[in-house]
Scaffold this motif. Structure first.
Motif, PDB file in Angstrom:
ATOM      1  N   THR A   1     -30.852  85.103 -11.769  1.00  0.00           N
ATOM      2  CA  THR A   1     -31.806  86.205 -11.669  1.00  0.00           C
ATOM      3  C   THR A   1     -31.066  87.514 -11.416  1.00  0.00           C
TER       4      THR A   1
ATOM      5  N   ARG B   1     -38.123  88.062  -3.633  1.00  0.00           N
ATOM      6  CA  ARG B   1     -36.660  88.070  -3.583  1.00  0.00           C
ATOM      7  C   ARG B   1     -36.147  87.435  -2.300  1.00  0.00           C
TER       8      ARG B   1
ATOM      9  N   HIS C   1     -36.469  83.694  -2.489  1.00  0.00           N
ATOM     10  CA  HIS C   1     -35.863  83.089  -3.685  1.00  0.00           C
ATOM     11  C   HIS C   1     -34.417  82.663  -3.448  1.00  0.00           C
TER      12      HIS C   1
ATOM     13  N   ILE D   1     -37.847  83.753 -12.675  1.00  0.00           N
ATOM     14  CA  ILE D   1     -38.936  84.293 -11.849  1.00  0.00           C
ATOM     15  C   ILE D   1     -39.934  85.096 -12.675  1.00  0.00           C
TER      16      ILE D   1
END
Length: 661
Positions: free
Chosen positions: A16, A97, A100, A534
């Motif tokens: 990501t 975030r 994650h 995501i």
């Protein structure tokens, strides 16, 4: 080998990139504010808008072409509903975030495959390229790859070795051309800014191996990568202008569907001969004088104004005569033809071939024997009613007209291949089948590739539609079965493939060849972002808070939810295939913070923009003699004890030293 068998379009599961996501969100928020701002402007604008006199309008304007410069307009952030929406989205993304960091996702490449991919990307002893035709992945010895490029560059009738980087000189000449056109009112200021790129990239050349001609020693198709070069925007503009004239020829074929529609109106007799002609290296065979004259004739016959014609021909001459590129630290100029890879190249070649046909083909004594003559750029399909001897004489006549323009001929009494279609002569007319070259490989995207599920699931349907569109009833069952097997071999679920197969079987070729027009304009605001692990969560966040925008005074602009438009993540092609040929690779990572040896600008003064920069070999080339000088450290204009040499047009004009020398 297992990694390469996945195909160059395969996308490994990415990490990501939160920084890129933040940029994508900022762009999306800007679109929302612009939508609201211009919605207000439109509703409050007067009905009687000021008009511009036709006599004051330039011959070409940026608005008329549909092109645009990057906007720097700063919209006001005064719509409370939008700002609340932005704050809530940013808050939820920040929460995502934070949560994650410990989330693990399934990687579609195992550890061994990831190590193999890393090794392939660092191995400079081999060069990986897609095949010119057929979708195969070609692994070439880098020495042979380099030899093939030099073999073509040594043809002095097509390429010329330059003594220095010509970018500055060509930029000055282009600026002069645009200033003159602007002063005479032929272009407007916005178009002038669009056509001139201030910091252009240097074009590079690479080749695509033609393994359909030779498997072990394939010749290469030369492609010039000119993205963001000084010619890029000019070529896009010229393509917009020339496309109208390139498609007006009666023999023009747009694509396979257009060819199949035109084939139905061609009569077929027992003695009919099917033939195809192919122009050998058309793009590099067009002389500049004849090509420019062909464009001039085409525009004059269309009653184009002298001003428009002058602008187009001047810019076209600049692109053709100044086309240059680099390879292994050397600079070359293309003396003949147009660079394959330029946006305007197909339209330019179409116009040239159209004029050639008007002058020599339609006036030939053998022309009455041609029942049909259809052309897709340099590929020609002919239905011949005469004898084989007359066809061969016609072929010899075409090759004798211009030595640089040579045609190859194939003919048959029963069937022949054109584009991706096999045309078969029957007692009732022509039948068509899908043509598959012997070198074609199963290059369909693997089901495990990291693409949006909607994209993956739509591929079987689109390919089965193509099969049904091209293939007649006599062959369709076999071709559909073969296509379904290809998808199953690439890991697609059986139920998905079976469902699409049953839907395709009930369709007829006639209904698929009916042209469809798109009239509905989608007003939904797109959120453009790279597809990552995501993306679904971000999409959910954007949609969850969308009802807030209905509270804005411009609620009508936000009545529909945004559309998610995903860019693919990094593919194997991005990791393994490079347009710039490199003999060696630096051991350090290449980022804007990396420190390497060589001569580089300080980024703090205007003089450094003219500096000859060090390359991966840590050397600079003297423009006059092309001698290489090694630099043992990273230097710029702020270093002490440095001698500066200023060159102009390859001539040393000044030698100076730093004050402390």
């Amino acid at each position: 080998m297992k990694v390469l068998c996945k195909g160059l379009s395969f996308c490994p599961t990415p990490m990501t990139d939160w920084f890129s996501l933040d940029l994508d969100l900022r762009r999306f928020f800007r679109k929302l504010r612009l939508k609201a701002y211009f919605s207000d402007v439109t509703s409050s604008s007067s009905v009687d808008a000021p008009t511009v006199s036709v006599t004051d309008k330039a011959a070409f304007t940026l608005q008329d072409t549909g092109l645009y410069n990057k906007s720097t307009f700063q919209q006001p952030n005064n719509v409370h509903a939008i700002e609340t929406y932005v704050g809530l989205v940013n808050r939820d993304v920040q929460k995502l975030r934070s949560s994650h960091t410990n989330v693990r996702y399934h990687n579609n490449l195992n550890y061994v495959e990831r190590q193999a991919l890393s090794g392939l990307s660092l191995d400079r002893s081999i060069t990986i390229k897609p095949a010119d035709k057929g979708g195969a992945v070609v692994v070439m010895d880098s020495v042979k790859y380099e030899q093939e490029i030099y073999r073509q560059l040594n043809d002095t009738t097509v390429y010329e070795l330059l003594t220095c980087n010509p970018t500055d000189n060509y930029q000055t000449e282009l600026r002069s051309i645009l200033n003159e056109a602007l002063y005479e009112g032929n272009i407007d200021l916005a178009l002038s800014k669009y056509l001139y790129i201030h910091h252009p990239n240097t074009p590079t050349i690479y080749i695509l191996p033609k393994i359909h001609k030779h498997l072990t020693e394939p010749p290469g198709r030369p492609i010039v990568s000119g993205r963001n070069s000084m010619f890029n925007h000019i070529s896009i503009f010229l393509d917009y202008i020339l496309r109208e004239y390139s498609t007006s020829n009666c023999c023009y074929v747009k694509d396979t569907s257009d060819f199949l529609i035109k084939l139905r109106s061609i009569p077929c007799h027992e003695n009919t001969i099917l033939a195809t002609l192919d122009v050998t290296a058309l793009y590099t065979s067009i002389s500049h004088e004849l090509g420019l004259e062909a464009v001039r004739q085409k525009m004059s016959s269309a009653l184009v104004s002298i001003e428009c014609e002058h602008v187009v021909l001047t810019l076209l001459e600049f692109v053709l005569t100044k086309s240059y590129f680099s390879f292994c630290g050397r600079f070359y100029r293309q003396c003949q033809g147009t660079a394959m890879g330029a946006n305007m190249a197909p339209s330019y070649a179409n116009i040239y071939m159209g004029i050639f046909e008007d002058l020599f083909v339609y006036t030939s004594a053998y022309w009455p024997q041609a029942v049909s003559w259809l052309r897709y750029i340099d590929d020609i399909f002919v239905v011949w009613s005469g004898s084989v001897e007359e066809l061969l004489l016609f072929h010899q006549e075409l090759n004798s007209i211009r030595p640089e323009l040579q045609f190859t001929l194939k003919y048959s009494n029963s069937s022949i291949e054109f584009l991706d279609v096999t045309i078969i002569k029957t007692s009732t007319g022509f039948s068509t089948d899908l043509h598959v070259k012997p070198t074609d490989r199963n290059s369909l995207l693997e089901y495990s590739s990291f693409h949006p599920k909607t994209t993956i699931d739509s591929l079987p349907w689109s390919q089965l539609l193509r099969v049904r569109r091209v293939t007649n009833d006599a062959y369709v069952e076999t071709r559909i079965t073969e296509m379904c097997k290809k998808f199953l071999d690439r890991g697609y679920p059986t139920n998905l493939v079976t469902e699409k197969m049953e839907r395709a079987r009930v369709l007829s070729q006639d209904e698929l060849l009916i042209p469809k027009s798109r009239t509905n304009k989608n007003e939904r605001i797109p959120f453009v972002s790279t597809f990552t692990t995501i993306s679904r969560q971000v999409s959910s966040i954007l949609r969850r808070h969308w009802p807030l925008l209905q509270l804005a005074p411009q609620a009508i602009a936000f009545r529909e939810r945004p559309i998610m438009s995903y860019k693919r993540c990094t593919s194997l092609r991005d990791k393994l295939v490079r347009s710039t040929y490199e003999k060696t690779i630096s051991r350090t990572s290449k980022t804007f913070l990396s420190v390497g040896t060589g001569s580089y600008p300080c980024l703090g003064c205007s003089s450094c923009s003219k500096m000859i920069k060090g390359c991966i070999y840590d050397v600079v080339m003297a423009p006059k003699k092309s001698t290489l000088h090694r630099i043992v450290m990273r230097t710029n204009c702020q270093f002490l004890y440095i001698i500066y040499m200023r060159f102009f047009g390859g001539i040393l004009v000044e030698v100076s030293a730093s004050p402390e020398y």
